[in-house]
Design a protein around this motif. Structure first.
Motif, PDB file in Angstrom:
ATOM      1  N   GLU A 127       0.759  -1.292  -0.188  1.00 52.32           N
ATOM      2  CA  GLU A 127       0.132   0.031  -0.068  1.00 52.32           C
ATOM      3  C   GLU A 127       0.767   1.342  -0.018  1.00 52.32           C
ATOM      4  O   GLU A 127       1.837   1.282   0.579  1.00 52.32           O
ATOM      5  CB  GLU A 127      -1.063  -0.111   1.184  1.00 52.32           C
ATOM      6  N   GLY A 128       0.385   2.416  -0.548  1.00 51.90           N
ATOM      7  CA  GLY A 128       1.068   3.789  -0.750  1.00 51.90           C
ATOM      8  C   GLY A 128       0.320   4.501  -1.641  1.00 51.90           C
ATOM      9  O   GLY A 128      -0.918   4.801  -1.657  1.00 51.90           O
ATOM     10  N   ARG A 129       1.345   5.371  -2.153  1.00 47.80           N
ATOM     11  CA  ARG A 129       0.818   6.312  -3.013  1.00 47.80           C
ATOM     12  C   ARG A 129       1.117   6.417  -4.568  1.00 47.80           C
ATOM     13  O   ARG A 129       0.498   6.683  -5.537  1.00 47.80           O
ATOM     14  CB  ARG A 129       1.142   7.908  -2.644  1.00 47.80           C
ATOM     15  N   ASP A 130       2.111   5.440  -4.718  1.00 50.20           N
ATOM     16  CA  ASP A 130       2.861   5.137  -6.129  1.00 50.20           C
ATOM     17  C   ASP A 130       3.033   3.968  -6.501  1.00 50.20           C
ATOM     18  O   ASP A 130       3.934   3.615  -7.139  1.00 50.20           O
ATOM     19  CB  ASP A 130       4.108   6.301  -6.521  1.00 50.20           C
ATOM     20  N   ILE A 131       2.268   2.986  -5.743  1.00 51.24           N
ATOM     21  CA  ILE A 131       2.447   1.469  -6.009  1.00 51.24           C
ATOM     22  C   ILE A 131       1.944   1.042  -7.425  1.00 51.24           C
ATOM     23  O   ILE A 131       3.092   0.571  -7.999  1.00 51.24           O
ATOM     24  CB  ILE A 131       1.801   0.510  -4.956  1.00 51.24           C
ATOM     25  N   GLY A 132       0.835   1.315  -7.770  1.00 52.51           N
ATOM     26  CA  GLY A 132       0.672   0.850  -9.149  1.00 52.51           C
ATOM     27  C   GLY A 132       1.076   1.715 -10.362  1.00 52.51           C
ATOM     28  O   GLY A 132       1.479   1.262 -11.338  1.00 52.51           O
ATOM     29  N   SER A 133       1.669   2.861  -9.959  1.00 50.10           N
ATOM     30  CA  SER A 133       2.219   3.887 -11.169  1.00 50.10           C
ATOM     31  C   SER A 133       3.620   3.710 -11.171  1.00 50.10           C
ATOM     32  O   SER A 133       4.464   3.646 -12.115  1.00 50.10           O
ATOM     33  CB  SER A 133       1.914   5.288 -10.727  1.00 50.10           C
ATOM     34  N   ILE A 177       0.149  18.198  -1.155  1.00 46.28           N
ATOM     35  CA  ILE A 177       1.340  18.069  -1.239  1.00 46.28           C
ATOM     36  C   ILE A 177       1.874  16.673  -1.917  1.00 46.28           C
ATOM     37  O   ILE A 177       2.388  16.794  -3.196  1.00 46.28           O
ATOM     38  CB  ILE A 177       2.373  18.237   0.143  1.00 46.28           C
ATOM     39  N   ASP A 178       0.861  15.712  -1.610  1.00 49.56           N
ATOM     40  CA  ASP A 178       1.394  14.203  -1.943  1.00 49.56           C
ATOM     41  C   ASP A 178       0.943  14.262  -3.701  1.00 49.56           C
ATOM     42  O   ASP A 178       1.513  13.719  -4.443  1.00 49.56           O
ATOM     43  CB  ASP A 178       0.572  13.227  -1.176  1.00 49.56           C
ATOM     44  N   SER A 179      -0.176  14.837  -4.152  1.00 47.81           N
ATOM     45  CA  SER A 179      -0.708  14.852  -5.327  1.00 47.81           C
ATOM     46  C   SER A 179       0.182  15.942  -6.270  1.00 47.81           C
ATOM     47  O   SER A 179       0.106  15.610  -7.625  1.00 47.81           O
ATOM     48  CB  SER A 179      -2.136  15.252  -5.138  1.00 47.81           C
ATOM     49  N   GLY A 180       0.477  16.772  -5.651  1.00 48.05           N
ATOM     50  CA  GLY A 180       1.279  18.002  -6.453  1.00 48.05           C
ATOM     51  C   GLY A 180       2.720  17.771  -6.693  1.00 48.05           C
ATOM     52  O   GLY A 180       3.137  18.556  -7.529  1.00 48.05           O
ATOM     53  N   THR A 183       8.008  14.185  -8.328  1.00 46.64           N
ATOM     54  CA  THR A 183       8.335  12.661  -8.323  1.00 46.64           C
ATOM     55  C   THR A 183       7.152  11.763  -7.926  1.00 46.64           C
ATOM     56  O   THR A 183       6.888  12.303  -6.681  1.00 46.64           O
ATOM     57  CB  THR A 183       9.405  12.556  -7.555  1.00 46.64           C
ATOM     58  N   ALA A 184       6.880  11.047  -8.693  1.00 43.29           N
ATOM     59  CA  ALA A 184       6.046  10.025  -8.088  1.00 43.29           C
ATOM     60  C   ALA A 184       4.790  10.420  -7.412  1.00 43.29           C
ATOM     61  O   ALA A 184       4.699   9.899  -6.181  1.00 43.29           O
ATOM     62  CB  ALA A 184       6.619   8.725  -7.261  1.00 43.29           C
ATOM     63  N   PRO A 185       4.034  11.281  -7.860  1.00 39.75           N
ATOM     64  CA  PRO A 185       2.719  11.906  -7.263  1.00 39.75           C
ATOM     65  C   PRO A 185       1.569  10.668  -6.868  1.00 39.75           C
ATOM     66  O   PRO A 185       1.539   9.990  -7.766  1.00 39.75           O
ATOM     67  CB  PRO A 185       2.263  12.899  -7.940  1.00 39.75           C
ATOM     68  N   LEU A 186       0.795  11.081  -5.916  1.00 39.57           N
ATOM     69  CA  LEU A 186      -0.325  10.176  -5.803  1.00 39.57           C
ATOM     70  C   LEU A 186      -1.375  10.493  -6.980  1.00 39.57           C
ATOM     71  O   LEU A 186      -1.744  11.345  -7.214  1.00 39.57           O
ATOM     72  CB  LEU A 186      -1.178  10.922  -4.466  1.00 39.57           C
ATOM     73  N   THR A 187      -1.428   9.189  -7.274  1.00 36.95           N
ATOM     74  CA  THR A 187      -2.266   9.195  -8.879  1.00 36.95           C
ATOM     75  C   THR A 187      -2.835   7.715  -8.965  1.00 36.95           C
ATOM     76  O   THR A 187      -2.425   6.949  -8.435  1.00 36.95           O
ATOM     77  CB  THR A 187      -1.276   9.464 -10.110  1.00 36.95           C
ATOM     78  N   MET A 188      -4.030   7.743  -9.664  1.00 34.87           N
ATOM     79  CA  MET A 188      -4.666   6.526  -9.913  1.00 34.87           C
ATOM     80  C   MET A 188      -3.855   5.937 -11.058  1.00 34.87           C
ATOM     81  O   MET A 188      -3.741   6.548 -12.033  1.00 34.87           O
ATOM     82  CB  MET A 188      -6.043   6.708 -10.187  1.00 34.87           C
TER      83      MET A 188
END
Ligand code: DC
Length: 228
Positions: A127-133, A177-180, A183-188
């Motif tokens: 789990e995280g913010r950039d695992i799938g991306s 901050i995490d989405s903006g 490097t490796a932002p929170l994204t689907m």
């Protein structure tokens, strides 16, 4: 199942941690909380007097913290320089600084290497913010969990204690901050399945994800039998 990687991304309080642990426990998989690794680096920087508002100062020491993540979903552990850091990484000081520290590319490169080492041959929910991306873009199952900001704040405040309004403000500041970040932002990630967890209980979300994992693994074993 033994080589499976399940990637679960989403903002704080979306139900990621409880869902990921529950899914891993039900399916007999390992579990990795990458947020805990970023929190551990942040705690190390604070504890060593590094100015966490200075990306160059953080980058200069990014190689130093020794992080060991336990992957038992029933008892996930995090050791920092050999010491249990599970309480310290959830402190307000870490909450306030973890997003800017996580935005430093040298920190991400260091942890990416560790995360890939732990993922290894698979059999794990990550789990995280950039695992799938970024971390595991080839994962056959990718989830993106979200929930209404108020529901997220209520859940987090119930877990960690504290005021719902202040928790919501802190969550939203981190999201931004995490989405903006560059490097490796929170994204689907491409190919991810989105679940808005707001109306569901934890058990319902776990069941939805387990069903999805079972459908994907059944389809891939049918596919490989057909190719044989
Ligand atoms: O999941 P969490 O709230 O414990 O994560 C804490 C912070 O770590 C989050 O605000 C951003 C960062 N993080 C990240 O940048 N990339 C990840 N894969 C996981 C967490």
């Amino acid at each position: 199942m033994r080589s499976l990687v399940v990637a679960i991304d989403g903002p704080s309080g979306s139900g990621k941690s409880s869902t990921s642990r529950g899914v891993a426990a039900r399916l007999g998989l390992r579990y990795l909380d990458t947020g805990a690794m970023f929190r551990a680096v942040t705690w190390w920087m604070l504890d060593h007097g590094v100015d966490v508002t200075d990306p160059a100062a953080i980058a200069a020491r990014a190689a130093e913290p020794v992080i060991e993540s336990g992957t038992d979903p029933l008892d996930p552990t995090i050791l920092l320089d050999g010491e249990d850091a599970s309480v310290a990484i959830r402190s307000d000081a870490v909450n306030a600084s973890v997003s800017p520290v996580s935005a430093v590319p040298a920190v991400r490169t260091r942890l990416l290497e560790l995360q890939r080492e732990i993922i290894g041959e698979g059999g794990i929910v990550v789990e995280g913010r950039d695992i799938g991306s970024v971390v595991a873009p080839d994962a056959p199952v990718k989830l993106f969990l979200t929930a209404d900001p108020e529901a997220r704040a209520v859940r987090r405040a119930a877990e960690a204690g504290g005021d719902v309004a202040a928790t919501q403000e802190s969550l939203l500041a981190r999201d931004e901050i995490d989405s903006g970040r560059t490097t490796a932002p929170l994204t689907m990630a491409d190919g991810a399945v989105h679940i808005d967890t707001t109306p569901y209980t934890l058990d319902e979300v776990i069941s939805q994800v387990v069903a999805l994992v079972e459908a994907v693994t059944a389809a891939s074993s049918v596919g490989s039998q057909a190719r044989e």
